[in-house]
Design a protein around this motif. Structure first.
Motif, mmCIF file in Angstrom:
data_model
loop_
_atom_site.group_PDB
_atom_site.id
_atom_site.type_symbol
_atom_site.label_atom_id
_atom_site.label_comp_id
_atom_site.label_asym_id
_atom_site.label_seq_id
_atom_site.Cartn_x
_atom_site.Cartn_y
_atom_site.Cartn_z
ATOM 1 N N UNK A 3 34.628 -24.905 53.553
ATOM 2 C CA UNK A 3 35.666 -25.772 54.061
ATOM 3 C C UNK A 3 36.446 -25.024 55.120
ATOM 4 N N UNK A 4 37.039 -25.780 56.018
ATOM 5 C CA UNK A 4 37.914 -25.194 57.022
ATOM 6 C C UNK A 4 39.330 -25.274 56.497
ATOM 7 N N UNK A 5 39.929 -24.153 56.224
ATOM 8 C CA UNK A 5 41.282 -24.102 55.691
ATOM 9 C C UNK A 5 42.280 -23.952 56.825
ATOM 10 N N UNK A 6 43.425 -24.603 56.681
ATOM 11 C CA UNK A 6 44.567 -24.352 57.541
ATOM 12 C C UNK A 6 45.715 -23.893 56.663
ATOM 13 N N UNK A 7 46.256 -22.739 56.992
ATOM 14 C CA UNK A 7 47.349 -22.186 56.185
ATOM 15 C C UNK A 7 48.578 -23.085 56.288
ATOM 16 N N UNK A 10 53.173 -19.857 51.928
ATOM 17 C CA UNK A 10 53.003 -18.853 50.884
ATOM 18 C C UNK A 10 54.370 -18.582 50.268
ATOM 19 N N UNK A 155 46.796 -24.092 51.291
ATOM 20 C CA UNK A 155 46.031 -24.397 52.502
ATOM 21 C C UNK A 155 45.708 -25.881 52.535
ATOM 22 N N UNK B 3 42.174 -21.194 58.907
ATOM 23 C CA UNK B 3 42.579 -19.939 58.297
ATOM 24 C C UNK B 3 41.397 -19.255 57.657
ATOM 25 N N UNK B 4 40.198 -19.735 57.889
ATOM 26 C CA UNK B 4 38.996 -19.181 57.304
ATOM 27 C C UNK B 4 38.164 -18.619 58.444
ATOM 28 N N UNK B 30 44.565 -12.637 53.646
ATOM 29 C CA UNK B 30 45.133 -12.709 52.301
ATOM 30 C C UNK B 30 44.032 -12.566 51.253
ATOM 31 N N UNK B 31 42.987 -13.375 51.372
ATOM 32 C CA UNK B 31 41.911 -13.395 50.391
ATOM 33 C C UNK B 31 40.571 -13.230 51.100
ATOM 34 N N UNK B 162 34.003 -14.101 54.610
ATOM 35 C CA UNK B 162 35.087 -14.773 55.316
ATOM 36 C C UNK B 162 36.421 -14.165 54.905
ATOM 37 N N UNK B 164 40.269 -15.221 54.437
ATOM 38 C CA UNK B 164 41.155 -16.368 54.301
ATOM 39 C C UNK B 164 42.573 -15.889 54.592
ATOM 40 N N UNK B 165 43.212 -16.485 55.558
ATOM 41 C CA UNK B 165 44.553 -16.030 55.956
ATOM 42 C C UNK B 165 45.658 -16.941 55.406
#
Lengths: 159, 165
Positions: A3-7, A10, A155, B3-4, B30-31, B162, B164-165
């Motif tokens: 998957x494409x994550x967007x932060x 936190x 995310x 973020x990946x 981060x991860x 990858x 992960x931010x």
């Protein structure tokens, strides 16, 4: 599936905290991924409340093992239970991954998949449902107690 | 912006390889997430070793075999990816599909890992596994080694790392 994550955000706990609230969740994505990483100050399970609702019962199934035995729980509760009778997070490092699908949709209930691990203390997974067609705008993570340094990272996943 | 971020994909070439590894992992995220497609030249189990360190690993797993279910652990050894790779008896040209998620990889704290895995096989026997691993070491993860307990990964096994931010 990759998957494409967007932060999104936190949150880091600075003192022992029983409830961590993620409020005003952005409504610009399709799915949410939340990863909790940290420790508890005392042994306990964890739970997630949706939109601060206490009037709904969230059905869930939970499979967990502590290495000595395995338990399957089929139940419902006003919060989604992560961990449980067998798996107690404590001062050992734990991680909880939560996937909330279609969290902004107003035409369906919300499916939730979670994995949790606490090293040799326990391991498990939970599948549940937030039985409301309202969008998810707030999440409350509850336990006893999240220790300082525990992080809650969110995310968004676009459609 | 996603973020990946892909660090690199390693694909095993002709002759196989004992290790799949990443060094000098950027410390900007981060991860970590590792997605793999694995097959071994033997039925050996595998391991994921942060900083090529085989000490202070504890793990626990739930699994299905295709005909039964079970659990194993807690164990305190470095062979923390049991029944993860496809073995030589599985259907030709099939590889297992695995996800390894490592949380807070740069933190000065013990590291939690979650593993999701399925083997592929046109027969009853194929393991589905979820594992919890703790690497009880406070060092930041700057490298990773993925290896079998013995023998090699076959050609075309692959793994993508990858951040992960």
């Amino acid at each position: 599936m990759t998957m494409a994550y967007t932060f999104i955000s936190r949150t880091t706990v600075s003192s022992n905290t029983a409830t961590v609230t993620l409020d005003n969740l952005t409504q610009t994505f399709r799915d949410l991924v939340i990863v909790v990483d940290g420790t508890l100050s005392e042994a306990a399970s964890a739970s997630i409340r949706f939109n601060n609702r206490t009037d709904l019962q969230l059905p869930y199934i939970n499979v967990q093992t502590n290495g000595n035995s395995t338990q399957i729980v089929l139940s419902d509760n006003s919060s989604l239970i992560v961990g449980g009778d067998l798996v107690q997070f404590n001062t050992n490092r734990f991680m909880i991954q939560v996937n909330i699908f279609d969290y902004t949709q107003t035409d369906k209930h919300k499916s939730v998949l979670s994995r949790f691990s606490s090293g040799q203390n326990g391991l498990g997974m939970t599948a549940g449902r937030f039985p409301a067609t309202t969008a998810v705008t707030r999440l409350d993570f509850q336990s006893w107690m999240f220790a300082p340094g525990t992080t809650f990272t969110v995310w968004g996943v676009s459609a | 912006m996603s973020a990946m971020t892909l660090v690199s994909t390693v694909t095993v070439g002709a002759g196989g390889a004992a290790n799949i590894e990443w060094t000098n992992i950027p410390q900007t995220g981060k991860d970590l997430l590792i997605l793999t497609s694995l097959r071994g030249t033997s039925g050996a189990n595998a391991r994921i070793l942060p900083n090529n360190n085989s000490s202070n690993h504890t793990w626990l797993r739930l699994f299905g075999t295709g005909s039964s279910t079970g659990r194993s652990g807690p164990n305190a050894n470095a062979s923390n990816l049991q029944d993860i790779p496809n073995n030589p008896t599985s259907t030709a040209n099939t590889f297992s599909n695995n996800s390894i998620y490592i949380s807070n990889y740069t933190a000065a704290a013990a590291k939690s890992m979650l593993v999701d895995s399925v083997q592929e096989n046109n027969a009853t026997a194929a393991f589905q596994v979820i594992s919890a691993i703790t690497w009880n070491n406070t060092a930041a993860i700057t490298s990773l080694v993925l290896q079998l307990d013995s023998n090699n990964f076959v050609q075309n096994s692959s793994a993508s790392l990858y951040i992960i931010s």
